[in-house]
Structures are given as structure tokens and as C-alpha cells.
Design a protein around this motif. Sequence first.
Motif, short mmCIF file in Angstrom:
data_model
loop_
_atom_site.label_atom_id
_atom_site.label_comp_id
_atom_site.label_asym_id
_atom_site.label_seq_id
_atom_site.Cartn_x
_atom_site.Cartn_y
_atom_site.Cartn_z
N GLU A 1 -1.67 -4.97 -8.24
CA GLU A 1 -3.80 -5.72 -6.70
C GLU A 1 -4.74 -4.96 -7.91
O GLU A 1 -5.56 -5.27 -8.57
CB GLU A 1 -3.45 -4.88 -5.79
CG GLU A 1 -2.76 -5.51 -4.24
CD GLU A 1 -1.30 -4.59 -4.98
OE1 GLU A 1 -0.19 -5.15 -4.16
OE2 GLU A 1 -1.35 -3.78 -5.66
N ALA A 2 -4.45 -3.70 -8.79
CA ALA A 2 -5.05 -3.17 -9.65
C ALA A 2 -5.89 -3.73 -10.48
O ALA A 2 -7.07 -4.15 -10.97
CB ALA A 2 -5.17 -1.93 -10.42
N TRP A 3 -4.80 -4.61 -10.80
CA TRP A 3 -4.78 -5.87 -12.53
C TRP A 3 -5.59 -7.28 -11.90
O TRP A 3 -6.65 -7.31 -12.74
CB TRP A 3 -3.72 -6.53 -13.19
CG TRP A 3 -2.70 -4.97 -13.99
CD1 TRP A 3 -1.70 -4.10 -13.03
CD2 TRP A 3 -3.43 -5.00 -15.44
NE1 TRP A 3 -2.00 -3.57 -14.43
CE2 TRP A 3 -2.76 -4.15 -16.16
CE3 TRP A 3 -4.48 -5.91 -15.82
CZ2 TRP A 3 -2.47 -3.49 -17.04
CZ3 TRP A 3 -4.41 -4.84 -16.95
CH2 TRP A 3 -4.06 -4.29 -17.79
N TYR B 1 -1.54 -5.49 4.74
CA TYR B 1 -1.85 -6.11 2.87
C TYR B 1 -2.93 -7.09 2.99
O TYR B 1 -3.87 -7.00 1.69
CB TYR B 1 -0.66 -6.41 2.43
CG TYR B 1 -0.60 -6.84 1.15
CD1 TYR B 1 -0.70 -5.60 -0.10
CD2 TYR B 1 -0.83 -7.69 0.65
CE1 TYR B 1 -0.88 -6.06 -1.56
CE2 TYR B 1 -1.04 -8.27 -0.12
CZ TYR B 1 -0.64 -7.16 -1.42
OH TYR B 1 -0.77 -7.64 -2.77
N VAL B 2 -2.84 -7.80 3.64
CA VAL B 2 -3.58 -9.49 3.89
C VAL B 2 -5.32 -8.83 3.69
O VAL B 2 -6.76 -9.25 2.31
CB VAL B 2 -3.49 -10.63 4.17
CG1 VAL B 2 -4.31 -12.09 4.68
CG2 VAL B 2 -1.88 -11.27 4.29
N ARG B 3 -5.51 -7.70 4.83
CA ARG B 3 -6.80 -7.50 4.58
C ARG B 3 -7.49 -6.79 3.63
O ARG B 3 -8.80 -6.95 3.22
CB ARG B 3 -6.74 -7.07 6.03
CG ARG B 3 -8.52 -6.73 6.51
CD ARG B 3 -8.06 -5.60 7.72
NE ARG B 3 -7.43 -4.37 8.35
CZ ARG B 3 -7.14 -3.28 7.07
NH1 ARG B 3 -8.48 -3.47 6.52
NH2 ARG B 3 -5.84 -2.63 7.64
N LEU B 4 -6.59 -5.83 3.49
CA LEU B 4 -6.95 -5.27 2.32
C LEU B 4 -7.44 -5.62 0.69
O LEU B 4 -7.88 -5.14 0.23
CB LEU B 4 -6.05 -3.70 1.62
CG LEU B 4 -6.02 -3.25 3.05
CD1 LEU B 4 -4.52 -2.00 2.35
CD2 LEU B 4 -6.86 -1.95 3.12
N GLN B 5 -6.29 -6.97 0.67
CA GLN B 5 -6.54 -7.49 -0.48
C GLN B 5 -7.70 -8.64 -0.51
O GLN B 5 -8.71 -8.63 -1.57
CB GLN B 5 -4.97 -8.41 -0.82
CG GLN B 5 -4.91 -9.29 -2.14
CD GLN B 5 -5.28 -8.04 -3.00
OE1 GLN B 5 -5.50 -7.53 -3.36
NE2 GLN B 5 -4.79 -9.04 -4.44
N CYS B 6 -7.86 -8.66 0.52
CA CYS B 6 -9.51 -9.68 0.86
C CYS B 6 -9.91 -9.26 0.60
O CYS B 6 -11.28 -9.45 -0.61
CB CYS B 6 -9.22 -10.21 1.98
SG CYS B 6 -8.52 -12.05 2.01
#
Length: 164
Positions: free
Chosen positions: A44-46, A123-128
Motif C-alpha cells: 500500500e505504501a508503494w 481493507y477496501v475502505r482504507l485503501q480507497c
Amino acid sequence: MSLAKHAALGDLLGRGDRHFENYVISDDVLYPVDISYLFWPDNEAWVSRYVAGGQAEFSELLRYGGQVPMLVSRITSFFEVYRETVQLLIREKGALVALIQQHFPETAQEKEGFVAQRLTETYVRLQCERYLDAFQVMQRRQFYKVALQRLLATDLKHVYRDPL
């Protein structure tokens, strides 16, 4: 919207190296290339760095930056397709697990856990949210990128004087 599908798949599989040079379009179909980095820890950082730098799937939305209603509509559509792709992967989890077991037999259990952790609403919410945060960084940087491009277009000596 193909980019949204690839973004979801890339996030869920921990695919690294997702800048635009690693996509090819042929016959109006988008293909990822150089997919050697999968199941990359803390990927996710990348992804956030690529978005902030204007070089990831979500970054393409920058072209609507000056047209706020269109940008909002495209962001909404991107996330709808992203979430639909995640739901498809949840429904096809058995087939996904079978592929992992076939191609990564020695580390299958670890990789299955990796994917299972990402096939969640949290996970999806945080990634968005990460996408939106990085997109804001990209938008702030855009002014400076344009200014630098103009400077270099008028006088290349600046590159040779201080290449860093």
C-alpha cells in the motif's frame, strides 16, 4: 474503468511496480506487464507513492482535475468498479486459492492469508482512503510539475547545472 479493475486486483494480490510504463494497451484492452512483484508486504505504501507521483491507475483521474463535477463522477465510478471487482474476487475466492496453490505450493498458506486479509470491507475502505489522500498530494504537486516543465522547455541549462 479497466484501470479500476486492475487497481483492485493489484491491491488484493499485492502487485508492485504498477506505474504506467508497466501497462500495455492492445486492441483497446489493458494488460499489465512486469508482474514479478506479487504478495508484496506493505504494498500500500508503494501504491500511495505511485498515485502521489501521478503514476498509478488512480492517477489517471488527474485529467479531470479542472472539471470538479466530472472528477467527482469519475472518482465515484472508479470506486464502484473497484468494489465490484473486489466482490467478484470474493465470489471467486475458491478459484483464486486454487491458482495460488498451483503456482506457489511452498508458500500457498501464507499467500492465501495475504489475500484473505485484503478481501475485507475494512481493507477496501482504507485503501480507497489512501488513494484519495495520495491523489490530493498529486494535485498539490501538479503546479510545481508544470512550472518545472515550462522552465525546462525554455532553458535546458537548468538540467545540466543541477541534475538532481
